[in-house]
Scaffold this motif. Structure first.
Motif, PDB file in Angstrom:
ATOM      1  N   PRO A  35      39.424  27.811  43.110  1.00 27.05           N
ATOM      2  CA  PRO A  35      40.025  28.629  44.168  1.00 27.05           C
ATOM      3  C   PRO A  35      39.999  30.115  43.812  1.00 27.05           C
ATOM      4  CG  PRO A  35      41.705  27.290  43.074  1.00 27.05           C
ATOM      5  CD  PRO A  35      40.393  26.940  42.465  1.00 27.05           C
ATOM      6  N   HIS A  36      39.886  30.937  44.829  1.00 29.03           N
ATOM      7  CA  HIS A  36      39.924  32.394  44.641  1.00 29.03           C
ATOM      8  C   HIS A  36      41.363  32.838  44.414  1.00 29.03           C
ATOM      9  CE1 HIS A  36      39.833  36.664  45.446  1.00 29.03           C
ATOM     10  NE2 HIS A  36      40.718  36.453  46.411  1.00 29.03           N
ATOM     11  N   VAL A  37      41.557  33.618  43.368  1.00 28.97           N
ATOM     12  CA  VAL A  37      42.845  34.246  43.084  1.00 28.97           C
ATOM     13  C   VAL A  37      42.534  35.641  42.557  1.00 28.97           C
ATOM     14  CG1 VAL A  37      44.939  34.149  41.673  1.00 28.97           C
ATOM     15  CG2 VAL A  37      43.869  32.035  42.409  1.00 28.97           C
ATOM     16  N   TRP A  38      43.267  36.660  43.045  1.00 22.83           N
ATOM     17  CA  TRP A  38      43.090  38.001  42.506  1.00 22.83           C
ATOM     18  C   TRP A  38      43.761  38.086  41.149  1.00 22.83           C
ATOM     19  CZ3 TRP A  38      39.404  40.823  44.044  1.00 22.83           C
ATOM     20  CH2 TRP A  38      39.020  40.849  45.381  1.00 22.83           C
ATOM     21  N   LEU A  39      43.044  38.653  40.165  1.00 23.77           N
ATOM     22  CA  LEU A  39      43.533  38.816  38.802  1.00 23.77           C
ATOM     23  C   LEU A  39      43.397  40.268  38.387  1.00 23.77           C
ATOM     24  CD1 LEU A  39      41.546  35.820  37.266  1.00 23.77           C
ATOM     25  CD2 LEU A  39      43.953  35.801  37.938  1.00 23.77           C
ATOM     26  N   GLU A  40      44.240  40.707  37.472  1.00 18.37           N
ATOM     27  CA  GLU A  40      44.099  42.049  36.916  1.00 18.37           C
ATOM     28  C   GLU A  40      43.061  41.992  35.811  1.00 18.37           C
ATOM     29  OE1 GLU A  40      46.616  45.408  34.513  1.00 18.37           O
ATOM     30  OE2 GLU A  40      47.689  44.089  35.892  1.00 18.37           O
ATOM     31  N   ALA A  41      42.060  42.857  35.885  1.00 16.85           N
ATOM     32  CA  ALA A  41      40.990  42.874  34.897  1.00 16.85           C
ATOM     33  C   ALA A  41      41.456  43.574  33.621  1.00 16.85           C
ATOM     34  CB  ALA A  41      39.772  43.596  35.464  1.00 16.85           C
ATOM     35  N   GLY A  42      40.707  43.336  32.561  1.00 17.83           N
ATOM     36  CA  GLY A  42      40.920  44.082  31.330  1.00 17.83           C
ATOM     37  C   GLY A  42      41.982  43.535  30.406  1.00 17.83           C
ATOM     38  N   SER A  43      42.507  42.336  30.686  1.00 16.79           N
ATOM     39  CA  SER A  43      43.476  41.764  29.758  1.00 16.79           C
ATOM     40  C   SER A  43      43.274  40.265  29.698  1.00 16.79           C
ATOM     41  CB  SER A  43      44.903  42.069  30.207  1.00 16.79           C
ATOM     42  OG  SER A  43      45.167  41.486  31.457  1.00 16.79           O
ATOM     43  N   GLY A  44      43.071  39.753  28.511  1.00 21.79           N
ATOM     44  CA  GLY A  44      43.044  38.320  28.330  1.00 21.79           C
ATOM     45  C   GLY A  44      41.692  37.682  28.154  1.00 21.79           C
ATOM     46  N   ALA A  45      40.602  38.376  28.405  1.00 25.80           N
ATOM     47  CA  ALA A  45      39.301  37.757  28.206  1.00 25.80           C
ATOM     48  C   ALA A  45      38.971  37.779  26.729  1.00 25.80           C
ATOM     49  CB  ALA A  45      38.227  38.496  28.995  1.00 25.80           C
ATOM     50  N   GLU A  46      38.661  36.613  26.172  1.00 24.55           N
ATOM     51  CA  GLU A  46      38.362  36.530  24.760  1.00 24.55           C
ATOM     52  C   GLU A  46      36.873  36.535  24.486  1.00 24.55           C
ATOM     53  OE1 GLU A  46      40.632  33.435  22.829  1.00 24.55           O
ATOM     54  OE2 GLU A  46      42.288  33.781  24.191  1.00 24.55           O
ATOM     55  N   SER A  47      36.069  36.260  25.497  1.00 23.13           N
ATOM     56  CA  SER A  47      34.619  36.213  25.303  1.00 23.13           C
ATOM     57  C   SER A  47      33.895  37.048  26.343  1.00 23.13           C
ATOM     58  CB  SER A  47      34.129  34.759  25.381  1.00 23.13           C
ATOM     59  OG  SER A  47      34.682  33.990  24.361  1.00 23.13           O
ATOM     60  N   GLY A  48      34.491  38.129  26.768  1.00 20.39           N
ATOM     61  CA  GLY A  48      33.833  39.013  27.714  1.00 20.39           C
ATOM     62  C   GLY A  48      33.790  38.496  29.123  1.00 20.39           C
ATOM     63  N   ALA A  49      34.644  37.567  29.471  1.00 20.15           N
ATOM     64  CA  ALA A  49      34.594  36.948  30.796  1.00 20.15           C
ATOM     65  C   ALA A  49      34.857  37.928  31.916  1.00 20.15           C
ATOM     66  CB  ALA A  49      35.593  35.788  30.877  1.00 20.15           C
ATOM     67  N   ASP A  50      35.617  38.993  31.644  1.00 18.56           N
ATOM     68  CA  ASP A  50      35.889  39.917  32.747  1.00 18.56           C
ATOM     69  C   ASP A  50      35.277  41.283  32.492  1.00 18.56           C
ATOM     70  OD1 ASP A  50      39.325  41.036  32.245  1.00 18.56           O
ATOM     71  OD2 ASP A  50      37.681  40.891  30.850  1.00 18.56           O
ATOM     72  N   SER A  51      34.135  41.318  31.880  1.00 14.39           N
ATOM     73  CA  SER A  51      33.465  42.587  31.630  1.00 14.39           C
ATOM     74  C   SER A  51      32.909  43.197  32.911  1.00 14.39           C
ATOM     75  CB  SER A  51      32.332  42.392  30.620  1.00 14.39           C
ATOM     76  OG  SER A  51      31.382  41.486  31.137  1.00 14.39           O
ATOM     77  N   LYS A  52      33.040  42.500  34.038  1.00 15.88           N
ATOM     78  CA  LYS A  52      32.533  42.997  35.312  1.00 15.88           C
ATOM     79  C   LYS A  52      33.471  44.018  35.949  1.00 15.88           C
ATOM     80  CE  LYS A  52      30.416  38.506  35.955  1.00 15.88           C
ATOM     81  NZ  LYS A  52      30.507  37.224  36.612  1.00 15.88           N
ATOM     82  N   ALA A  53      34.670  44.169  35.401  1.00 11.37           N
ATOM     83  CA  ALA A  53      35.631  45.116  35.958  1.00 11.37           C
ATOM     84  C   ALA A  53      36.332  45.831  34.814  1.00 11.37           C
ATOM     85  CB  ALA A  53      36.654  44.381  36.818  1.00 11.37           C
ATOM     86  N   GLY A  54      36.841  47.013  35.092  1.00 12.81           N
ATOM     87  CA  GLY A  54      37.505  47.804  34.071  1.00 12.81           C
ATOM     88  C   GLY A  54      38.997  47.527  33.999  1.00 12.81           C
ATOM     89  N   GLN A  55      39.626  48.097  32.982  1.00 14.48           N
ATOM     90  CA  GLN A  55      41.069  47.949  32.775  1.00 14.48           C
ATOM     91  C   GLN A  55      41.828  48.397  34.019  1.00 14.48           C
ATOM     92  OE1 GLN A  55      42.449  46.772  29.908  1.00 14.48           O
ATOM     93  NE2 GLN A  55      44.546  47.028  30.585  1.00 14.48           N
ATOM     94  N   GLY A  56      42.764  47.574  34.469  1.00 13.19           N
ATOM     95  CA  GLY A  56      43.600  47.926  35.608  1.00 13.19           C
ATOM     96  C   GLY A  56      43.000  47.592  36.964  1.00 13.19           C
ATOM     97  N   GLU A  57      41.718  47.262  37.036  1.00 10.42           N
ATOM     98  CA  GLU A  57      41.092  46.876  38.294  1.00 10.42           C
ATOM     99  C   GLU A  57      41.357  45.402  38.559  1.00 10.42           C
ATOM    100  OE1 GLU A  57      36.967  47.901  38.681  1.00 10.42           O
ATOM    101  OE2 GLU A  57      37.235  49.694  37.474  1.00 10.42           O
ATOM    102  N   GLN A  58      41.172  45.002  39.811  1.00  7.29           N
ATOM    103  CA  GLN A  58      41.315  43.598  40.155  1.00  7.29           C
ATOM    104  C   GLN A  58      39.941  42.938  40.195  1.00  7.29           C
ATOM    105  OE1 GLN A  58      43.522  43.301  43.860  1.00  7.29           O
ATOM    106  NE2 GLN A  58      45.269  42.581  42.681  1.00  7.29           N
ATOM    107  N   LEU A  59      39.945  41.661  39.876  1.00  5.76           N
ATOM    108  CA  LEU A  59      38.753  40.870  40.060  1.00  5.76           C
ATOM    109  C   LEU A  59      39.181  39.499  40.525  1.00  5.76           C
ATOM    110  CD1 LEU A  59      37.150  39.625  36.762  1.00  5.76           C
ATOM    111  CD2 LEU A  59      39.416  40.585  36.813  1.00  5.76           C
ATOM    112  N   SER A  60      38.260  38.786  41.117  1.00  4.64           N
ATOM    113  CA  SER A  60      38.528  37.452  41.622  1.00  4.64           C
ATOM    114  C   SER A  60      38.385  36.443  40.490  1.00  4.64           C
ATOM    115  CB  SER A  60      37.537  37.112  42.737  1.00  4.64           C
ATOM    116  OG  SER A  60      37.599  35.737  43.054  1.00  4.64           O
TER     117      SER A  60
END
Length: 151
Positions: A35-60
């Motif tokens: 399911p789609h959920v908005w998440l805050e980018a830049g915190s919690g990825a241990e293997s670069g999973a959210d490298s598509k967005a910068g700190q403080g941005e949202q990603l799905s």
């Protein structure tokens, strides 16, 4: 097709066949799209999973999927790092490990839950259906058809 559930060896759940091919709501059922959920980018990825967005941005939550497998774990989940590394050594498959956001509510899992997501954003396994750090290597081998199901 967003509420369709795959029933095949490409997902680790023999119960899904009894549940049918269609679901009323996407809640991270095995075989359905995450399911789609908005998440805050830049915190919690241990293997670069959210490298598509910068700190403080949202990603799905869907942005965490692909090009390989992704393992989303809740903030109170066990340490999955060793299991993910073991799978990588054994199979050559990298799994992006992500511990972030409130995705687990949308998947109807507790804060110590986890979901393994295929590259196509479909849920392959869930912690309430047998996924654990101990079973992860066997589940991935079964999904890749490198061993019979049974983990």
């Amino acid at each position: 097709m967003t509420r369709y559930r795959y029933i095949s060896s490409a997902v680790a759940d023999d119960v899904a066949a009894a549940d049918g091919e269609w679901v009323e709501q996407l809640s991270g059922q095995v075989g359905t799209r995450l399911p789609h959920v908005w998440l805050e980018a830049g915190s919690g990825a241990e293997s670069g999973a959210d490298s598509k967005a910068g700190q403080g941005e949202q990603l799905s939550s869907l942005d965490l999927c692909g090009p390989g497998f992704a393992l989303l774990v809740g903030p109170e989940a066990a340490d999955w790092s060793q299991a993910v590394q073991a799978v990588s050594r054994e199979t050559g498959i990298d799994i992006a490990l992500c511990r972030k956001g409130e995705w687990f509510d949308a998947c109807e899992l507790p804060a110590d839950g986890a979901v393994l997501v295929r590259p196509d954003a479909h849920v392959a396994a869930r912690s309430d259906r047998g996924l654990s750090p101990e079973t992860l290597p066997g589940i991935v081998r079964a999904l890749l058809s490198r061993t019979p199901a049974g983990f």
